[in-house]
Design a protein around this motif. Structure first.
Motif, PDB file in Angstrom:
ATOM      1  N   ARG A   1      -3.037   1.269  -3.521  1.00  0.00           N
ATOM      2  CA  ARG A   1      -2.387  -0.204  -3.799  1.00  0.00           C
ATOM      3  C   ARG A   1      -1.053   0.278  -5.103  1.00  0.00           C
TER       4      ARG A   1
ATOM      5  N   ASP B   1       0.902  -0.940  -0.094  1.00  0.00           N
ATOM      6  CA  ASP B   1      -0.137   0.125  -0.418  1.00  0.00           C
ATOM      7  C   ASP B   1       0.748   0.972   0.024  1.00  0.00           C
TER       8      ASP B   1
ATOM      9  N   ARG C   1     -10.957  -8.970  -0.934  1.00  0.00           N
ATOM     10  CA  ARG C   1      -9.406  -9.052  -2.316  1.00  0.00           C
ATOM     11  C   ARG C   1      -9.504  -9.973  -3.153  1.00  0.00           C
TER      12      ARG C   1
HETATM   13  P1  AMP Z   1      -7.166  -7.994   3.082  1.00  0.00           P
HETATM   14  O1  AMP Z   1      -5.601  -9.184   3.311  1.00  0.00           O
HETATM   15  O2  AMP Z   1      -7.991  -8.561   3.023  1.00  0.00           O
HETATM   16  O3  AMP Z   1      -7.390  -7.769   4.336  1.00  0.00           O
HETATM   17  O4  AMP Z   1      -6.879  -6.506   2.302  1.00  0.00           O
HETATM   18  C1  AMP Z   1      -5.937  -5.721   3.346  1.00  0.00           C
HETATM   19  C2  AMP Z   1      -6.376  -4.491   2.173  1.00  0.00           C
HETATM   20  O5  AMP Z   1      -7.092  -3.696   2.236  1.00  0.00           O
HETATM   21  C3  AMP Z   1      -4.745  -3.455   2.004  1.00  0.00           C
HETATM   22  O6  AMP Z   1      -3.664  -3.832   1.768  1.00  0.00           O
HETATM   23  C4  AMP Z   1      -5.612  -2.778   2.187  1.00  0.00           C
HETATM   24  O7  AMP Z   1      -4.821  -2.056   0.358  1.00  0.00           O
HETATM   25  C5  AMP Z   1      -6.692  -2.351   2.083  1.00  0.00           C
HETATM   26  N1  AMP Z   1      -7.725  -1.563   3.356  1.00  0.00           N
HETATM   27  C6  AMP Z   1      -7.878  -2.727   4.699  1.00  0.00           C
HETATM   28  N2  AMP Z   1      -7.942  -1.281   5.029  1.00  0.00           N
HETATM   29  C7  AMP Z   1      -7.960  -0.006   4.696  1.00  0.00           C
HETATM   30  C8  AMP Z   1      -8.533   1.189   4.332  1.00  0.00           C
HETATM   31  N3  AMP Z   1      -9.186   1.666   5.790  1.00  0.00           N
HETATM   32  N4  AMP Z   1      -7.972   2.134   3.788  1.00  0.00           N
HETATM   33  C9  AMP Z   1      -7.536   1.556   2.658  1.00  0.00           C
HETATM   34  N5  AMP Z   1      -7.118   0.474   2.594  1.00  0.00           N
HETATM   35  C10 AMP Z   1      -7.529  -0.226   3.456  1.00  0.00           C
END
Ligand code: AMP
Ligand code: MCA
Length: 468
Positions: free
Chosen positions: A366, A351, A378
């Motif tokens: 990202r 990120d 995701r």
């Molecule tokens: P996951 O692995 O499904 O947990 O997704 C993680 C990704 O979600 C992170 O790398 C971010 O790109 C995004 N993400 C999670 N929380 C936030 C947030 N509050 N604001 C922006 N992006 C977020």
């Protein structure tokens, strides 16, 4: 303190501790039913759980944790190919849930009314406790291994940041196979001791009808809530509205704050790192920003040059995190772990962020266009492309996430082929992978835009998809 230490000793049998839909159990009943599961699974190397939005999923996960057996939550909407990958890759020896034709390992039914008082040996908090599958930019989903210790560290950090106590009632309806709904939404409530009301689906009406103090949602949930004035009134007794898993649009933040009198709490995390940054109950809540580091977490920015970027509120860099909430690695993929974990224990999130001098973080986007966030899920573009390429009518494909006011991003597949039919291809992905990974639209084109190296120019497709 062990992850489930609050689920021992003299427990209250008079009040509902966990409610899913219209069924509830007290803490005492949950412990008795989970102990019955624990005795069944004891000794297994890992166990797959049919993670439906049902009380039995809570009992099954709790039972595995009590037994010290790694739990592998399997999305109930997963297609056969994805389910087979999860089962084979995790080496799950048992299936907790209803029998399925394609599940070959022994099935252990879960009964939320079962009772066992068997005494269980102490669990090693450093051993794998959960294996949560998540998508990368390419390839099949990877198993993210967490110990009881990393989960406990995250939950304690959140409890401190949010002043979350047993006096709170938590309400949400998020899926029970990802970190947000399962780790924060179930294990968080169990560890803190607050009752949980799970609404089965995260609908505005469901949230409004459940009187709680703490509400969890992904931005899509809050955005839909903002379109429902009656539902917003149902949040009158809320103490905290928490958003995470994807960026919360500033307009949604502002509407929620104006309609409920409560500015939402935003927090940021990943399956691999759990939650690392959050706004605090007693701190500033700034639209578009996700707050400060949780206890024990360190963060830094890596500029494109490879040097560290200053925390001046404007310099961007890839966010790297360090601390007790980080995973142990990807299951069976040490080389993938090495790609993201430095020798010094810092994890590269992928990120792009800025950090201001006060330690407030803003997630800018990202680094890779190949990780899509749709409705908080995701999704790896490569995984969907691979699934589509198996279809006989598809010759070439590029999958992108285009901006979407409801979902954040929506999945659009550009295909080159003969006789491609949009609905057939969408259904094909839904039955191969997971329902939530299917494209919302399929565009049949004569050629994909490529640069002189032959690489597909996805940014051009995203711009085109976003404007149509
Ligand atoms: P996951 O692995 O499904 O947990 O997704 C993680 C990704 O979600 C992170 O790398 C971010 O790109 C995004 N993400 C999670 N929380 C936030 C947030 N509050 N604001 C922006 N992006 C977020
Ligand atoms: C969807 N539908 C479709 C298609 N897509 N129909 C045809 N073609 C399609 N391509 C159907 C759905 O099945 C559904 O039907 C209806 O259309 C509405 O779908 P949708 O818009 O997707 O709404 P939804 O089903 O209500 O889903 C929105 C949602 C969901 C509830 C917000 O996306 C969700 O649960 N998201 C949470 C994801 C999450 O928990 N992520 C956390 C990851 P029908 O109504 O008949 O079923 S963990 C994480 O990110 C980290 C750690 C963190 O920071 O938290």
């Amino acid at each position: 303190m062990p992850l489930l230490s609050s689920l021992s000793g003299e427990l209250d049998d008079s009040a509902a501790a966990v409610t899913v839909g219209d069924r509830s159990v007290s803490r005492e009943q949950l412990l008795a039913a989970a102990t019955a599961v624990a005795t069944e699974v004891a000794g297994a190397s890992s166990v797959a759980i049919d993670a439906r939005a049902e009380l039995e999923t809570v009992v099954a996960v709790t039972g595995c944790l009590l037994a010290g057996v790694p739990a592998v939550p399997v999305p109930p909407d997963s297609g056969e190919r994805e389910r087979q990958h999860l089962l084979a890759d995790s080496g799950a020896q048992l299936w907790l849930g209803a029998p399925r034709d394609d599940v070959q390992v022994p099935v252990v039914p879960v009964d939320a009314r079962a009772r066992s008082a068997a005494s269980l040996p102490a669990v090693d908090e450093d051993a794998p406790a959960l294996i949560v599958y998540t998508s990368g930019t390419t390839g099949a989903p990877k198993g993210v291994v967490h110990s009881g210790r990393s989960v406990a560290a995250c939950l304690d950090g959140l409890a401190s940041a949010w002043q979350w106590t047993a006096e709170d009632t938590l309400v949400h309806g998020l899926p029970l196979f990802h970190v947000h709904g399962l780790v924060l939404g179930v294990l968080g409530a169990l560890r803190v001791g607050s009752p949980l009301v799970h609404t089965v689906r995260p609908t505005a009406q469901g949230y409004a009808a459940a009187p709680g103090t703490l509400y969890f949602g992904v931005p899509t949930v809050w955005s839909r809530m903002c379109d429902d004035a009656t539902a917003l009134q149902g949040l009158a007794h809320a103490r905290l509205l928490v958003s995470g898993s994807a960026p919360l649009p500033v307009s949604v933040f502002q509407t929620l704050a104006a309609a409920t009198g409560k500015a939402p709490i935003e927090r940021y995390g990943m399956t691999e790192t759990l939650i690392t940054v959050s706004t605090r109950f007693d701190g500033e809540r700034r639209p578009g920003w996700v707050g400060t580091r949780l206890d024990g977490v360190r963060t830094r920015l890596r500029a494109e040059s490879g040097a560290l970027a200053p925390h001046d509120g404007t310099s961007m860099g890839q966010l790297e995190v360090h601390g007790p909430t980080l995973f142990d690695g990807y299951l069976n993929a040490p080389e993938r772990t090495t790609e993201v974990m430095g020798d010094d224990g810092w994890f590269a999130t992928g990120d792009i962020a800025v950090i201001d001098p006060g330690g407030f973080h803003r997630i800018v986007g990202r680094e890779s266009v190949d990780l899509i966030k749709s409705g908080g899920y995701r999704i790896g573009a490569g995984e969907v492309e691979h699934a589509l390429l198996v279809h006989p009518t598809v010759r070439e494909v590029a999958v992108v996430g285009v901006p979407d006011p409801d979902l954040g991003q929506r999945i659009v597949a550009y295909v080159v082929g003969e006789g491609c039919d949009e609905k057939t291809l969408i259904d094909f992905v839904a039955t191969t992978l997971s329902v939530h990974k299917r494209p919302r639209a399929v565009r049949v084109v004569s050629a994909l835009p490529r640069n002189e190296m032959g690489k597909v120019q996805k940014k051009a497709l995203m711009a085109e998809g976003g404007s149509s």
